[in-house]
Scaffold this active site. Structure first.
Site, mmCIF file in Angstrom:
data_model
loop_
_atom_site.group_PDB
_atom_site.id
_atom_site.type_symbol
_atom_site.label_atom_id
_atom_site.label_comp_id
_atom_site.label_asym_id
_atom_site.label_seq_id
_atom_site.Cartn_x
_atom_site.Cartn_y
_atom_site.Cartn_z
ATOM 1 N N ASN A 9 0.919 -1.158 0.016
ATOM 2 C CA ASN A 9 0.153 0.062 0.061
ATOM 3 C C ASN A 9 1.037 1.237 0.003
ATOM 4 O O ASN A 9 1.379 1.615 1.188
ATOM 5 C CB ASN A 9 -0.885 -0.005 1.211
ATOM 6 C CG ASN A 9 -1.691 1.311 1.374
ATOM 7 O OD1 ASN A 9 -1.959 2.030 0.285
ATOM 8 N ND2 ASN A 9 -2.225 1.593 2.554
ATOM 9 N N LYS A 11 0.087 4.236 -0.224
ATOM 10 C CA LYS A 11 -0.475 5.504 0.311
ATOM 11 C C LYS A 11 -0.339 6.639 -0.589
ATOM 12 O O LYS A 11 0.058 6.378 -1.825
ATOM 13 C CB LYS A 11 0.009 5.730 1.870
ATOM 14 C CG LYS A 11 0.097 4.481 2.927
ATOM 15 C CD LYS A 11 -0.147 4.624 4.161
ATOM 16 C CE LYS A 11 0.105 3.448 4.807
ATOM 17 N NZ LYS A 11 -0.321 3.704 6.097
ATOM 18 N N HIS A 94 -9.724 1.241 4.439
ATOM 19 C CA HIS A 94 -8.251 1.474 5.092
ATOM 20 C C HIS A 94 -8.555 2.360 6.617
ATOM 21 O O HIS A 94 -9.614 3.270 6.206
ATOM 22 C CB HIS A 94 -7.517 1.957 4.312
ATOM 23 C CG HIS A 94 -5.991 1.858 4.897
ATOM 24 N ND1 HIS A 94 -5.592 3.013 5.906
ATOM 25 C CD2 HIS A 94 -4.919 1.021 4.813
ATOM 26 C CE1 HIS A 94 -4.540 2.532 6.366
ATOM 27 N NE2 HIS A 94 -3.952 1.441 5.585
ATOM 28 N N GLU A 96 -7.386 4.637 7.459
ATOM 29 C CA GLU A 96 -7.059 6.256 7.283
ATOM 30 C C GLU A 96 -8.117 6.619 6.486
ATOM 31 O O GLU A 96 -8.744 7.913 6.736
ATOM 32 C CB GLU A 96 -5.724 6.211 6.283
ATOM 33 C CG GLU A 96 -4.410 6.211 7.210
ATOM 34 C CD GLU A 96 -3.291 5.563 6.635
ATOM 35 O OE1 GLU A 96 -3.283 5.679 5.291
ATOM 36 O OE2 GLU A 96 -2.553 5.155 7.187
ATOM 37 N N GLU A 166 -5.857 -4.944 10.387
ATOM 38 C CA GLU A 166 -4.856 -3.884 10.538
ATOM 39 C C GLU A 166 -5.248 -3.224 11.905
ATOM 40 O O GLU A 166 -5.936 -2.357 11.724
ATOM 41 C CB GLU A 166 -4.860 -2.943 9.339
ATOM 42 C CG GLU A 166 -4.255 -3.529 7.856
ATOM 43 C CD GLU A 166 -3.752 -2.370 6.949
ATOM 44 O OE1 GLU A 166 -2.506 -2.606 6.660
ATOM 45 O OE2 GLU A 166 -4.303 -1.358 6.742
ATOM 46 N N GLY A 172 1.998 2.107 10.705
ATOM 47 C CA GLY A 172 2.846 3.270 10.521
ATOM 48 C C GLY A 172 3.513 3.498 12.057
ATOM 49 O O GLY A 172 4.451 4.583 12.071
ATOM 50 N N SER A 211 2.694 -2.401 10.229
ATOM 51 C CA SER A 211 4.241 -2.576 10.671
ATOM 52 C C SER A 211 4.984 -3.774 10.380
ATOM 53 O O SER A 211 5.967 -4.367 11.169
ATOM 54 C CB SER A 211 4.627 -2.049 11.993
ATOM 55 O OG SER A 211 4.222 -0.608 12.101
HETATM 56 C C1 PEP Z 1 -1.053 0.131 6.017
HETATM 57 O O1 PEP Z 1 -1.212 1.360 5.810
HETATM 58 O O2 PEP Z 1 -1.775 -0.688 5.420
HETATM 59 C C2 PEP Z 1 0.029 -0.235 6.550
HETATM 60 C C3 PEP Z 1 0.117 -1.601 7.203
HETATM 61 O O3 PEP Z 1 1.232 0.457 7.000
HETATM 62 P P1 PEP Z 1 2.432 0.248 7.649
HETATM 63 O O4 PEP Z 1 3.128 -1.173 7.078
HETATM 64 O O5 PEP Z 1 3.412 1.185 7.429
HETATM 65 O O6 PEP Z 1 2.311 0.081 9.041
#
Ligand code: PEP
Length: 248
Positions: A9, A11, A94, A96, A166, A172, A211
């Site tokens: 992803n 972003k 997501h 976000e 998630e 992040g 992460s």
């Molecule tokens: C994401 O935004 O879907 C995600 C998993 O981000 P990160 O791996 O940076 O935590």
């Protein structure tokens, strides 16, 4: 046996030059992956992904889509437009989008249906905030999120969706759910899917995201109900993304 999926992803990151370097770096070292691989790019770069990845083993997709088919929805991107550029996947719901664009469980379900109707594979995200986890509400929150999806989808289409767990507090932040913590929630999600249809549930891929990095991917991906990863930060560095693909 579920074939694992590692999906990046990106972003709101990238540029023509940076994407070209990233994709070239991944392609150069990927070989024949033992899992499915995809990158979810910002919409302006779909054409670039299509040109760079057609004929490769890497699929591409979007990070969101409109719940509407077409028309006066300024700024939105329709499922048919993703299809026009060869997208196979689209991330839906997501955290976000849920947090910054007030997307509700119901809207997420509508977007998922729109994706399915267009022949896209939706990657439907669910996950709890830190406050919800600390209040021991994780099961209730992800249960409501998955139930909204399951209420909308028919059994036949169930096999065509991907779920991503998630935990919001892990996205992040560098904090990762332990493999056991993640597995516990993946098992809850699998049970919810099975309550709808046991056979279909056994085939639905449930990704972990939050992460995931080269140094924790192997342990997470070894859990019985973790069928891949949705990767943010580490998907922007070819060596890290490749290492996660190898771990899968
Ligand atoms: C994401 O935004 O879907 C995600 C998993 O981000 P990160 O791996 O940076 O935590």
């Amino acid at each position: 046996m579920r074939r694992k999926l590692i999906a990046g992803n990106w972003k709101m990151n990238g540029s023509l030059a940076a994407n070209a370097a990233l994709l070239a770096g991944i392609k150069a070292e990927l070989g024949e992956p033992a899992c499915d691989v995809a990158v979810c790019a910002p919409a302006p770069y779909f054409a670039q992904c299509q040109a760079a990845l057609s004929g490769s083993t890497i699929a591409w997709g979007g990070q969101d889509l409109s719940a509407h088919e077409s028309g006066a929805y300024t700024g939105e991107v329709a499922a048919s437009m993703l299809r026009d550029f060869g997208c196979q996947y689209v991330i839906v719901g997501h955290s976000e989008r849920r947090a910054y664009h007030a997307e509700t469980n119901e809207l997420v379900a509508q977007k998922m249906l729109r994706a399915l109707k267009a022949g896209l594979t939706p990657i439907v995200c669910v996950g709890e905030t830190l406050a919800e986890r600390e209040a021991e509400q994780t099961g209730r929150v992800v249960g409501q999120q998955i139930d909204a999806v399951l209420a909308a989808v028919d059994t036949e289409a169930l096999a065509n969706i991907v779920i991503a767990y998630e935990p919001v507090w892990a996205i992040g932040t560098g904090k990762t759910a332990t493999p056991q913590m993640a597995q516990e929630v993946h098992a809850i999600l699998r049970a919810a899917l099975a309550a709808k249809n046991t056979a279909a549930a056994a085939g639905v891929r449930i990704l972990y995201g939050g992460s995931m990095k080269p140094d924790n991917a192997k342990e997470l991906l070894a859990m019985p109900d973790i069928d891949g990863g949705l990767i943010g930060g580490a998907a922007l560095k070819a060596p890290d993304f490749l290492a996660i693909i190898r771990a899968a």
